[in-house]
Scaffold this motif. Structure first.
Motif, PDB file in Angstrom:
ATOM      1  N   UNK A  70       0.743  -1.543   0.642  1.00 39.75           N
ATOM      2  CA  UNK A  70       0.137   0.320   0.162  1.00 39.75           C
ATOM      3  C   UNK A  70       0.892   1.362   0.780  1.00 39.75           C
ATOM      4  N   UNK A  71       1.897   1.409   0.447  1.00 38.94           N
ATOM      5  CA  UNK A  71       2.675   2.593   0.686  1.00 38.94           C
ATOM      6  C   UNK A  71       3.410   2.559  -0.670  1.00 38.94           C
ATOM      7  N   UNK A  72       3.507   1.150  -0.754  1.00 39.88           N
ATOM      8  CA  UNK A  72       4.815   2.169  -2.537  1.00 39.88           C
ATOM      9  C   UNK A  72       3.567   2.194  -3.603  1.00 39.88           C
ATOM     10  N   UNK A  73       1.970   1.575  -3.823  1.00 38.65           N
ATOM     11  CA  UNK A  73       1.550   2.208  -4.797  1.00 38.65           C
ATOM     12  C   UNK A  73       0.746   3.865  -3.851  1.00 38.65           C
ATOM     13  N   UNK A  74       1.251   3.917  -3.135  1.00 36.57           N
ATOM     14  CA  UNK A  74       0.924   5.096  -2.775  1.00 36.57           C
ATOM     15  C   UNK A  74       1.617   6.428  -3.362  1.00 36.57           C
ATOM     16  N   UNK A  76       3.793   5.570  -5.756  1.00 41.11           N
ATOM     17  CA  UNK A  76       3.772   5.506  -7.208  1.00 41.11           C
ATOM     18  C   UNK A  76       2.805   6.064  -7.894  1.00 41.11           C
ATOM     19  N   UNK A  77       1.801   6.267  -6.909  1.00 44.62           N
ATOM     20  CA  UNK A  77       0.334   7.313  -7.700  1.00 44.62           C
ATOM     21  C   UNK A  77       1.058   8.868  -6.909  1.00 44.62           C
ATOM     22  N   UNK A  78       1.340   8.963  -6.074  1.00 47.83           N
ATOM     23  CA  UNK A  78       1.272  10.539  -6.000  1.00 47.83           C
ATOM     24  C   UNK A  78       2.479  11.199  -7.104  1.00 47.83           C
ATOM     25  N   UNK A  79       3.831  10.214  -7.156  1.00 48.59           N
ATOM     26  CA  UNK A  79       5.003  10.672  -8.100  1.00 48.59           C
ATOM     27  C   UNK A  79       3.743  10.748  -9.987  1.00 48.59           C
ATOM     28  N   UNK A  80       3.319   9.708 -10.001  1.00 49.65           N
ATOM     29  CA  UNK A  80       2.485   9.775 -11.345  1.00 49.65           C
ATOM     30  C   UNK A  80       1.370  11.092 -11.361  1.00 49.65           C
ATOM     31  N   UNK A  81       0.823  11.176 -10.219  1.00 45.42           N
ATOM     32  CA  UNK A  81      -0.232  12.424 -10.128  1.00 45.42           C
ATOM     33  C   UNK A  81       0.738  13.295 -10.062  1.00 45.42           C
TER      34      UNK A  81
END
Length: 84
Positions: A70-74, A76-81
């Motif tokens: 969950x932390x990794x996906x969060x 990665x999602x923040x970086x792509x956002x």
């Protein structure tokens, strides 16, 4: 949806911990509150404390892996956002 589902799962874990801790002579309120706040990892620790080490360690390891995912996906999602 995910928040409500995880909250319902934590409530079920807390109820289980409350009932089982009372049967085993442990503090039921402590375990129920910890189960409500922290969820599955506390369930795993409780199982380890009560002698059911196999299932306990399995739950603890899976909970930690789920949290790391969950932390990794969060991140990665923040970086792509931020990029878009």
């Amino acid at each position: 949806m995910e928040f409500s589902l995880s909250f319902i799962i934590n409530i079920i874990i807390a109820i289980y911990l409350f009932v089982d801790a009372r049967k085993r002579g442990k503090n039921p309120w402590l375990w129920a509150i910890l189960g409500l706040i922290f969820g599955a990892i506390v369930l795993g620790i409780y199982f380890i404390q009560t002698g059911r080490k196999g299932i306990g360690w399995t739950i603890v390891i899976l909970s930690i892996l789920w949290f790391i995912l969950a932390v990794i996906l969060g991140v990665v999602g923040a970086l792509f956002g931020a990029v878009m």
